[in-house]
Design a protein around this motif. Structure first.
Motif, PDB file in Angstrom:
ATOM      1  N   ILE A  53      75.963  43.263  11.667  1.00  0.00           N
ATOM      2  CA  ILE A  53      77.119  43.456  12.541  1.00  0.00           C
ATOM      3  C   ILE A  53      77.172  42.295  13.534  1.00  0.00           C
ATOM      4  O   ILE A  53      76.291  42.156  14.384  1.00  0.00           O
ATOM      5  N   ILE A  54      78.175  41.460  13.389  1.00  0.00           N
ATOM      6  CA  ILE A  54      78.392  40.375  14.345  1.00  0.00           C
ATOM      7  C   ILE A  54      79.304  40.910  15.441  1.00  0.00           C
ATOM      8  O   ILE A  54      80.438  41.313  15.177  1.00  0.00           O
ATOM      9  N   LEU A  55      78.802  40.962  16.669  1.00  0.00           N
ATOM     10  CA  LEU A  55      79.555  41.465  17.815  1.00  0.00           C
ATOM     11  C   LEU A  55      80.058  40.287  18.635  1.00  0.00           C
ATOM     12  O   LEU A  55      79.267  39.459  19.098  1.00  0.00           O
ATOM     13  N   LEU A  56      81.361  40.215  18.824  1.00  0.00           N
ATOM     14  CA  LEU A  56      81.960  39.092  19.539  1.00  0.00           C
ATOM     15  C   LEU A  56      82.825  39.612  20.679  1.00  0.00           C
ATOM     16  O   LEU A  56      83.682  40.485  20.479  1.00  0.00           O
ATOM     17  N   GLY A  57      82.599  39.068  21.857  1.00  0.00           N
ATOM     18  CA  GLY A  57      83.391  39.479  23.010  1.00  0.00           C
ATOM     19  C   GLY A  57      83.494  38.375  24.042  1.00  0.00           C
ATOM     20  O   GLY A  57      82.815  37.348  23.953  1.00  0.00           O
ATOM     21  N   ALA A  58      84.353  38.611  25.021  1.00  0.00           N
ATOM     22  CA  ALA A  58      84.563  37.641  26.103  1.00  0.00           C
ATOM     23  C   ALA A  58      83.844  38.112  27.360  1.00  0.00           C
ATOM     24  O   ALA A  58      83.917  39.289  27.726  1.00  0.00           O
ATOM     25  N   SER A  59      83.156  37.200  28.013  1.00  0.00           N
ATOM     26  CA  SER A  59      82.398  37.528  29.223  1.00  0.00           C
ATOM     27  C   SER A  59      83.337  37.899  30.368  1.00  0.00           C
ATOM     28  O   SER A  59      84.357  37.248  30.585  1.00  0.00           O
ATOM     29  N   HIS A  60      82.984  38.952  31.110  1.00  0.00           N
ATOM     30  CA  HIS A  60      83.750  39.375  32.282  1.00  0.00           C
ATOM     31  C   HIS A  60      83.115  38.897  33.593  1.00  0.00           C
ATOM     32  O   HIS A  60      83.695  39.093  34.661  1.00  0.00           O
ATOM     33  N   HIS A  61      81.932  38.288  33.507  1.00  0.00           N
ATOM     34  CA  HIS A  61      81.193  37.967  34.733  1.00  0.00           C
ATOM     35  C   HIS A  61      80.858  36.483  34.901  1.00  0.00           C
ATOM     36  O   HIS A  61      80.585  36.046  36.011  1.00  0.00           O
ATOM     37  N   ILE A  88      72.239  43.699  14.616  1.00  0.00           N
ATOM     38  CA  ILE A  88      73.388  43.149  15.319  1.00  0.00           C
ATOM     39  C   ILE A  88      73.142  41.701  15.722  1.00  0.00           C
ATOM     40  O   ILE A  88      71.993  41.264  15.857  1.00  0.00           O
ATOM     41  N   LEU A  89      74.224  40.973  15.901  1.00  0.00           N
ATOM     42  CA  LEU A  89      74.173  39.626  16.469  1.00  0.00           C
ATOM     43  C   LEU A  89      75.227  39.558  17.572  1.00  0.00           C
ATOM     44  O   LEU A  89      76.400  39.314  17.314  1.00  0.00           O
ATOM     45  N   PRO A  90      74.827  39.816  18.833  1.00  0.00           N
ATOM     46  CA  PRO A  90      75.784  39.823  19.939  1.00  0.00           C
ATOM     47  C   PRO A  90      76.094  38.398  20.421  1.00  0.00           C
ATOM     48  O   PRO A  90      75.180  37.634  20.739  1.00  0.00           O
ATOM     49  N   ILE A  91      77.375  38.077  20.495  1.00  0.00           N
ATOM     50  CA  ILE A  91      77.819  36.744  20.918  1.00  0.00           C
ATOM     51  C   ILE A  91      78.901  36.897  21.986  1.00  0.00           C
ATOM     52  O   ILE A  91      79.885  37.619  21.789  1.00  0.00           O
ATOM     53  N   LEU A  92      78.730  36.216  23.101  1.00  0.00           N
ATOM     54  CA  LEU A  92      79.737  36.181  24.155  1.00  0.00           C
ATOM     55  C   LEU A  92      80.290  34.776  24.304  1.00  0.00           C
ATOM     56  O   LEU A  92      79.554  33.791  24.192  1.00  0.00           O
ATOM     57  N   ILE A  93      81.594  34.706  24.543  1.00  0.00           N
ATOM     58  CA  ILE A  93      82.227  33.427  24.860  1.00  0.00           C
ATOM     59  C   ILE A  93      82.989  33.594  26.177  1.00  0.00           C
ATOM     60  O   ILE A  93      83.198  34.704  26.660  1.00  0.00           O
ATOM     61  N   SER A  94      83.395  32.471  26.749  1.00  0.00           N
ATOM     62  CA  SER A  94      84.149  32.524  27.995  1.00  0.00           C
ATOM     63  C   SER A  94      85.382  31.631  27.885  1.00  0.00           C
ATOM     64  O   SER A  94      86.489  32.117  27.726  1.00  0.00           O
ATOM     65  N   HIS A  95      85.173  30.328  27.939  1.00  0.00           N
ATOM     66  CA  HIS A  95      86.273  29.376  27.822  1.00  0.00           C
ATOM     67  C   HIS A  95      85.916  28.329  26.756  1.00  0.00           C
ATOM     68  O   HIS A  95      85.570  27.189  27.077  1.00  0.00           O
ATOM     69  N   PRO A  96      85.981  28.708  25.500  1.00  0.00           N
ATOM     70  CA  PRO A  96      85.567  27.805  24.424  1.00  0.00           C
ATOM     71  C   PRO A  96      86.581  26.691  24.185  1.00  0.00           C
ATOM     72  O   PRO A  96      87.787  26.886  24.333  1.00  0.00           O
ATOM     73  N   SER A  97      86.060  25.536  23.813  1.00  0.00           N
ATOM     74  CA  SER A  97      86.931  24.422  23.421  1.00  0.00           C
ATOM     75  C   SER A  97      87.502  24.692  22.038  1.00  0.00           C
ATOM     76  O   SER A  97      87.055  25.598  21.315  1.00  0.00           O
ATOM     77  N   GLU A  98      88.480  23.906  21.662  1.00  0.00           N
ATOM     78  CA  GLU A  98      89.051  24.019  20.321  1.00  0.00           C
ATOM     79  C   GLU A  98      87.972  23.794  19.267  1.00  0.00           C
ATOM     80  O   GLU A  98      87.932  24.485  18.242  1.00  0.00           O
ATOM     81  N   THR A 135      78.409  42.530   5.700  1.00  0.00           N
ATOM     82  CA  THR A 135      78.664  42.017   7.050  1.00  0.00           C
ATOM     83  C   THR A 135      79.959  42.596   7.606  1.00  0.00           C
ATOM     84  O   THR A 135      80.946  42.737   6.885  1.00  0.00           O
ATOM     85  N   LEU A 136      79.946  42.910   8.889  1.00  0.00           N
ATOM     86  CA  LEU A 136      81.150  43.348   9.598  1.00  0.00           C
ATOM     87  C   LEU A 136      81.249  42.574  10.905  1.00  0.00           C
ATOM     88  O   LEU A 136      80.267  42.449  11.633  1.00  0.00           O
ATOM     89  N   LEU A 137      82.428  42.063  11.185  1.00  0.00           N
ATOM     90  CA  LEU A 137      82.689  41.374  12.448  1.00  0.00           C
ATOM     91  C   LEU A 137      83.434  42.341  13.368  1.00  0.00           C
ATOM     92  O   LEU A 137      84.543  42.780  13.050  1.00  0.00           O
ATOM     93  N   ILE A 138      82.811  42.683  14.483  1.00  0.00           N
ATOM     94  CA  ILE A 138      83.431  43.570  15.471  1.00  0.00           C
ATOM     95  C   ILE A 138      83.805  42.752  16.704  1.00  0.00           C
ATOM     96  O   ILE A 138      82.973  42.045  17.265  1.00  0.00           O
TER      97      ILE A 138
END
Length: 503
Positions: A109-117, A184-194, A212-215
């Motif tokens: 399970i690849i977990l992808l989200g945007a950082s809030h902090h 799981i593979l938790p990944i956070l991004i914030s302001h990624p470049s192109e 594999t599932l991308l959440i």
């Protein structure tokens, strides 16, 4: 006086020797591999975003799942977009998404989200060994993490953004109620470049398979009125359902340029959705479906300032399966192989490629055959599965310069060379050699620490009978007795290929 100077000199020399030895020992110690420590990420929002008591939490999630409807889909979900607010607000919406994967055979399970902090320009993969919630511990897929890690591409291992973050943790507690034996593979991004958006989408595609599932964790509109939220969220969902990154970005930009009252953002996971849609396009485009929509006004009764929630699934066949190689993929594969040889001769370097075809991201064994005026000029392959666009470059160079039967290819010969590529299915062991289908099966013979391989094309080109085919394989390729295929101590494997060549 002389004796004092000599004594002082001895002390200085002795001190220098001791210091030097200390430095050497310190350097050696620093180079020692660190002992692996089990690092556990403790829950950050238990008791606030969801109940901290195991029994209460389990019952609440199970209640949401019971109310959620299972939708009959022709294929498994590949992507799941779900909200991450407190589960009293968004839990029912999330449950509609997680209901679709309940008791499925997902292992990664690849977990992808945007950082809030935190504000940062890289992709932060959790450095922990396990993530803990009141429902237990979930292991991190450390092998997958190592495959993703690329400091040059700004895909790094950093726990700091994860320590206080809620958006991925909230998804983990649902996963614990619907799946078993997963990592799981938790990944956070914030302001990624192109460049990072493309590189991370590519990493996901390279490592994606049937298990594999991308959440992706995101809420929708933030803080408009109930009525405006419904309008904005409908447009945002429509943008996501296109499955196309450019259309999504244009529609979200148009929404936010309206400066609607109370609207802070159309969706907080905007950057994460960009990556998801880039990945979706690399994979050939899955079918997107809205599973459920609500906003906080529906659950709290406060209609003045709400947050929108949606569960959206992307499902479909993994089109990068080796059996579905299309003409565009074949043309691009041949282009990569030839361009690799041309660049090697002209620039003395290998030019990396980011392929357009999703088929070239699949992992498979590959053989490359070089022919000059119709005659064999080199043929080497690899059975170890790697992304095809990477494997092709490695194998075409080996065929040109490392086949021990031929002198290395010269630049003058290149214009006379025709390239043939064979993409291999996974080898399967057989116990009855008579079941081998000439012209359809490639064969591997292995025994007594020796090994030989024939592609299916060999039978087609020679016209041999099955016994002749296997005898030549045993004697000429494996260096064993001609009848080794009858030996119970020798193993036989069969595989199939997709083969295509330059005209």
């Amino acid at each position: 006086m002389a004796k004092s100077i000599l004594t002082l000199l001895i002390i200085v020399v002795f001190t220098l020797i001791i210091s030097f030895c200390f430095i050497i020992l310190k350097e050696k110690d620093e180079k020692k591999p660190m002992e692996k420590k089990l690092i556990t990420r403790k829950p950050a929002v238990a008791g606030s975003f969801y109940p901290k008591e195991k029994g209460v939490l389990s019952k609440k999630i199970d209640y949401f799942l019971t109310k959620a409807k299972k939708i009959d889909l022709p294929y498994n979900l590949r992507i799941l977009i779900v909200p991450h607010a407190g589960i009293d607000y968004s839990g029912q919406t999330a449950a509609f998404g997680f209901k679709q994967i309940q008791e499925k055979n997902y292992k990664k399970i690849i977990l992808l989200g945007a950082s809030h902090h935190f504000y940062f320009d890289y992709a932060a993969i959790s450095s922990s060994s396990v993530w803990e919630t009141p429902l237990g511990k979930v292991p991190i897929d450390e092998d997958l993490r190592q495959k993703f890690f690329n400091k040059t591409q700004k895909i790094i291992i950093d726990e700091n953004p994860h320590l206080l973050e809620h958006d991925l943790e909230v998804e983990v507690v649902f996963l614990q109620r619907v799946l078993k034996d997963f990592r799981i593979l938790p990944i956070l991004i914030s302001h990624p470049s192109e460049e990072l958006v493309k590189n991370l989408a590519k990493k996901i595609a390279e490592n994606f398979d049937e298990t594999t599932l991308l959440i992706v964790s995101t809420d929708l509109s933030h803080y408009p009125s109930y009525q405006i939220a419904n309008q904005v969220d409908k447009a945002t969902i429509s943008a996501i359902l296109t499955g196309k990154r450019k259309e999504f970005e244009e529609k979200i930009k148009a929404i936010e340029e309206k400066n609607l009252p109370g609207l802070d953002t159309a969706l907080c996971g905007y950057e994460a959705i960009k990556i998801v849609l880039a990945f979706n396009e690399l994979m050939g485009g899955f079918t997107a479906k809205l599973l459920f929509y609500q906003n906080s006004g529906d659950t709290s009764g406060n209609l003045a300032a709400v947050v929108g929630y949606a569960s959206i699934g992307f499902y479909g066949e993994l089109k990068h399966n080796w059996l579905s190689f299309d003409d565009n993929a074949k043309k691009e594969a041949l282009f990569i192989a030839r361009k690799t040889l041309v660049d090697y001769f002209e620039k003395n370097k290998i030019t990396p490629f980011l392929p357009q075809s999703p088929h070239l991201f699949q992992k498979a064994g590959t053989f490359v055959t070089l022919r000059k005026n119709g005659n064999l000029r080199g043929c080497i392959g690899e059975f170890e599965p790697k992304p095809l666009y990477v494997q092709l470059q490695e194998v075409v160079l080996k065929s040109a310069f490392a086949d021990p039967r031929f002198y290395p290819l010269t630049k003058e010969e290149l214009s006379e060379i025709k390239i043939e590529i064979s993409i291999l299915s996974s080898p399967k062991k057989i116990t009855d050699w008579k079941k081998i289908k000439l012209g359809q099966h490639g064969v591997i013979v292995e025994g007594y620490e020796k090994k030989g391989v024939f592609l299916p094309q060999v039978a087609q080109e020679t016209g041999w009978s099955l016994e002749e085919f296997l005898s030549h394989l045993c004697a000429e390729k494996a260096g064993l007795s001609p009848d080794c295929y009858r030996d119970p101590n020798v193993s036989l494997f069969v595989f199939e290929v997709i083969s295509f060549a330059e005209k």
